[in-house]
Design a protein around this motif. Structure first.
Motif, PDB file in Angstrom:
ATOM      1  N   GLU A 132       0.830  -1.212   0.000  1.00  0.00           N
ATOM      2  CA  GLU A 132       0.000   0.000   0.000  1.00  0.00           C
ATOM      3  C   GLU A 132       0.858   1.253   0.000  1.00  0.00           C
ATOM      4  O   GLU A 132       0.534   2.257  -0.646  1.00  0.00           O
ATOM      5  CB  GLU A 132      -0.939   0.007   1.209  1.00  0.00           C
ATOM      6  CG  GLU A 132      -2.170  -0.863   1.008  1.00  0.00           C
ATOM      7  CD  GLU A 132      -2.962  -1.071   2.293  1.00  0.00           C
ATOM      8  OE1 GLU A 132      -3.770  -2.009   2.356  1.00  0.00           O
ATOM      9  OE2 GLU A 132      -2.742  -0.284   3.236  1.00  0.00           O
ATOM     10  N   MET A 133       1.942   1.183   0.756  1.00  0.00           N
ATOM     11  CA  MET A 133       2.838   2.343   0.785  1.00  0.00           C
ATOM     12  C   MET A 133       3.485   2.546  -0.585  1.00  0.00           C
ATOM     13  O   MET A 133       3.636   3.684  -1.046  1.00  0.00           O
ATOM     14  CB  MET A 133       3.901   2.168   1.868  1.00  0.00           C
ATOM     15  CG  MET A 133       3.346   2.275   3.272  1.00  0.00           C
ATOM     16  SD  MET A 133       4.539   1.808   4.540  1.00  0.00           S
ATOM     17  CE  MET A 133       5.718   3.134   4.394  1.00  0.00           C
ATOM     18  N   GLU A 134       3.862   1.450  -1.229  1.00  0.00           N
ATOM     19  CA  GLU A 134       4.456   1.553  -2.563  1.00  0.00           C
ATOM     20  C   GLU A 134       3.459   2.116  -3.563  1.00  0.00           C
ATOM     21  O   GLU A 134       3.791   2.989  -4.383  1.00  0.00           O
ATOM     22  CB  GLU A 134       4.948   0.177  -3.032  1.00  0.00           C
ATOM     23  CG  GLU A 134       6.264  -0.231  -2.378  1.00  0.00           C
ATOM     24  CD  GLU A 134       6.687  -1.641  -2.747  1.00  0.00           C
ATOM     25  OE1 GLU A 134       7.898  -1.907  -2.756  1.00  0.00           O
ATOM     26  OE2 GLU A 134       5.790  -2.473  -2.992  1.00  0.00           O
ATOM     27  N   THR A 139       1.971   6.922  -7.057  1.00  0.00           N
ATOM     28  CA  THR A 139       1.041   7.869  -7.662  1.00  0.00           C
ATOM     29  C   THR A 139       1.031   9.219  -6.969  1.00  0.00           C
ATOM     30  O   THR A 139       0.524  10.194  -7.530  1.00  0.00           O
ATOM     31  CB  THR A 139      -0.389   7.307  -7.637  1.00  0.00           C
ATOM     32  OG1 THR A 139      -0.722   6.994  -6.281  1.00  0.00           O
ATOM     33  CG2 THR A 139      -0.481   6.029  -8.477  1.00  0.00           C
ATOM     34  N   THR A 140       1.527   9.299  -5.771  1.00  0.00           N
ATOM     35  CA  THR A 140       1.520  10.572  -5.035  1.00  0.00           C
ATOM     36  C   THR A 140       2.871  10.749  -4.347  1.00  0.00           C
ATOM     37  O   THR A 140       3.736   9.883  -4.406  1.00  0.00           O
ATOM     38  CB  THR A 140       0.422  10.613  -3.959  1.00  0.00           C
ATOM     39  OG1 THR A 140       0.770   9.681  -2.926  1.00  0.00           O
ATOM     40  CG2 THR A 140      -0.935  10.233  -4.531  1.00  0.00           C
ATOM     41  N   ASP A 141       3.015  11.869  -3.659  1.00  0.00           N
ATOM     42  CA  ASP A 141       4.229  12.119  -2.885  1.00  0.00           C
ATOM     43  C   ASP A 141       3.992  11.939  -1.403  1.00  0.00           C
ATOM     44  O   ASP A 141       4.696  12.520  -0.579  1.00  0.00           O
ATOM     45  CB  ASP A 141       4.714  13.547  -3.141  1.00  0.00           C
ATOM     46  CG  ASP A 141       5.468  13.635  -4.449  1.00  0.00           C
ATOM     47  OD1 ASP A 141       5.606  14.753  -4.962  1.00  0.00           O
ATOM     48  OD2 ASP A 141       5.889  12.574  -4.957  1.00  0.00           O
ATOM     49  N   ARG A 190       8.758  13.190   0.328  1.00  0.00           N
ATOM     50  CA  ARG A 190       9.000  12.013  -0.504  1.00  0.00           C
ATOM     51  C   ARG A 190      10.292  11.282  -0.153  1.00  0.00           C
ATOM     52  O   ARG A 190      10.323  10.065  -0.064  1.00  0.00           O
ATOM     53  CB  ARG A 190       8.992  12.403  -1.980  1.00  0.00           C
ATOM     54  CG  ARG A 190       9.141  11.195  -2.883  1.00  0.00           C
ATOM     55  CD  ARG A 190       9.012  11.542  -4.345  1.00  0.00           C
ATOM     56  NE  ARG A 190       9.009  10.308  -5.119  1.00  0.00           N
ATOM     57  CZ  ARG A 190       7.930   9.590  -5.367  1.00  0.00           C
ATOM     58  NH1 ARG A 190       6.758   9.980  -4.934  1.00  0.00           N
ATOM     59  NH2 ARG A 190       8.017   8.465  -6.052  1.00  0.00           N
ATOM     60  N   ASN A 191      11.364  12.060   0.021  1.00  0.00           N
ATOM     61  CA  ASN A 191      12.638  11.424   0.324  1.00  0.00           C
ATOM     62  C   ASN A 191      12.591  10.670   1.641  1.00  0.00           C
ATOM     63  O   ASN A 191      13.112   9.563   1.757  1.00  0.00           O
ATOM     64  CB  ASN A 191      13.754  12.476   0.354  1.00  0.00           C
ATOM     65  CG  ASN A 191      14.077  12.964  -1.046  1.00  0.00           C
ATOM     66  OD1 ASN A 191      13.901  12.222  -2.017  1.00  0.00           O
ATOM     67  ND2 ASN A 191      14.534  14.186  -1.153  1.00  0.00           N
TER      68      ASN A 191
END
Lengths: 233, 233
Positions: A132-134, A139-141, A190-191
DNA sequence: AGAGTAAATTGGTAGTACCAATTTATTAAC
DNA sequence: GTTAATAAATTGGTACTACCAATTTACTCT
């Protein structure tokens, strides 16, 4: 012939659970007035007595506050008696860092125990939350806090220790309801999230590989990273 | 002219307080049935609705239990929500070993933190509880649970982490009130207590020497010993 | 004596009426 | 037009009554 015993569910308990769910999901925000008893009774097609009983229960637990003539309001999370962490965080000059320190003790130990005891269903749950995290990051940040919590709860379940599971549940209730805004920066960076995802994968691999010390170290790396992230802010 | 504001007191709250007082005073013993709602209502000259509200509140708090068709009973102390560990231990098949496992996570971490942060007053407190244990063993074959708890709480205080201190306090409240009888064997076993005393001294020395990893390992040895002790029974 | 049924007892639900506290709307006075 | 007072509306709190649901006790029949 497979007949299961039917356990009757009190109406007031069902009202209680519905309203509690709405609060925990954030449909009723902290400080906000919920629907009046008469309205809830009509909407749920039950008697006002049952609604009142349910509301009283939530009041006793500290999730709601009555104000005669005004209405019923959602308490601020710090006042909730159901969560011992709220009490600790409210009464002292406690910080997010304090909480993460306690997590360090609990969750590294949990990861090591999980590596010894995880069943296939536990591993599936961990993998699902990683997935789910992937998906989120594809698709989002950002990722949902629910996926993050789900991973950690899966590790807790894999320990098969009910006391630990209960404590961890309190942790995540509190983290994501009580001080969610403090965590927002990381959940939209994101990072940082790529690093978190990598940590989760490392923890998962160690647990799947039945390596308690590696699991312990991987979880330690993860929580240390989160600690450092917030210490810089 | 000295007029004080009059604060109206809800009837159900007054019923709640009276019944709670009777329970806390031991007029109604653990496991005993209290008066039925209808009887309480007549005795207190209030409506059954108000009595029911008050009883429901005590049920939510865990002091009482409803049983439809039977009556309302005083809960055993283990079920009281005032202690979150009681809730965890009551709802699942949790064991003393589960609790010790959680302690492993929390207290090894605490010992390491204490080695980094202990003030002189903290060290004095640890030494005092060690002294009390030595005094006990010089004249008897047992130590007081209070001295043992005091040592562990001193370590917790030395972490300067209010969340951890709060959790540890809950632990020791629960250990010594909730399941005290399970611990009695060890607290009256001279050989075991000499080992425990030695472990405490090792933890203390590591903390005083500002050696987090040694403190962690010494505490780990201690809790492992307690775990093994009870696993043999 | 044992089994089945009925009655009693206890908490749970529902509905209604009214009370108590607060807010909102309306009216009257300036 | 503004302010103060009054009335009405809204909300939770209390009380009462009736009945339901779960359990226990008492009674009757075999």
């Amino acid at each position: 012939m497979n007949l299961k015993p039917i356990k009757p569910k009190r109406i007031s308990d069902q009202v209680f659970e519905q309203v509690r769910e709405l609060i925990l999901k954030g449909e009723f925000k902290s400080g906000q007035q919920i629907l009046p008893e008469r309205e809830l009774a009509v909407s749920m097609a039950v008697s006002r007595t049952s609604v009142s009983n349910a509301i009283n229960k939530l009041v006793t637990m500290g999730l709601l506050e009555h104000r005669q003539g005004q209405g019923t309001f959602v308490s601020s999370p710090d006042n909730r008696n159901g969560n011992p962490l709220a009490a600790a965080m409210a009464t002292d000059e406690a910080t997010l860092d304090d909480l993460l320190e306690v997590r360090m003790g609990l969750e590294c130990n949990a990861a090591a125990l999980a590596a010894q005891r995880a069943a296939d269903t536990d591993l599936t749950m961990m993998l699902k939350s990683i997935g789910e995290m992937e998906d989120d990051l594809a698709t989002t940040d950002r990722i949902s806090t629910e996926a993050d919590a789900a991973f950690h709860m899966a590790v807790a379940f894999a320990t098969k220790n009910p006391v630990l599971i209960h404590l961890m549940r309190n942790f995540y209730d509190f983290l994501f309801i009580g001080i969610k805004k403090n965590l927002t920066h990381m959940y939209m960076d994101r990072n940082a999230l790529l690093s978190v995802l990598g940590h989760h994968k490392a923890v998962y691999q160690a647990i799947r590989g039945r390596e308690p010390e590696e699991a312990y170290t991987a979880m330690r790396t993860h929580i240390q990273y989160v600690q450092d992230y917030f210490r810089k802010r």
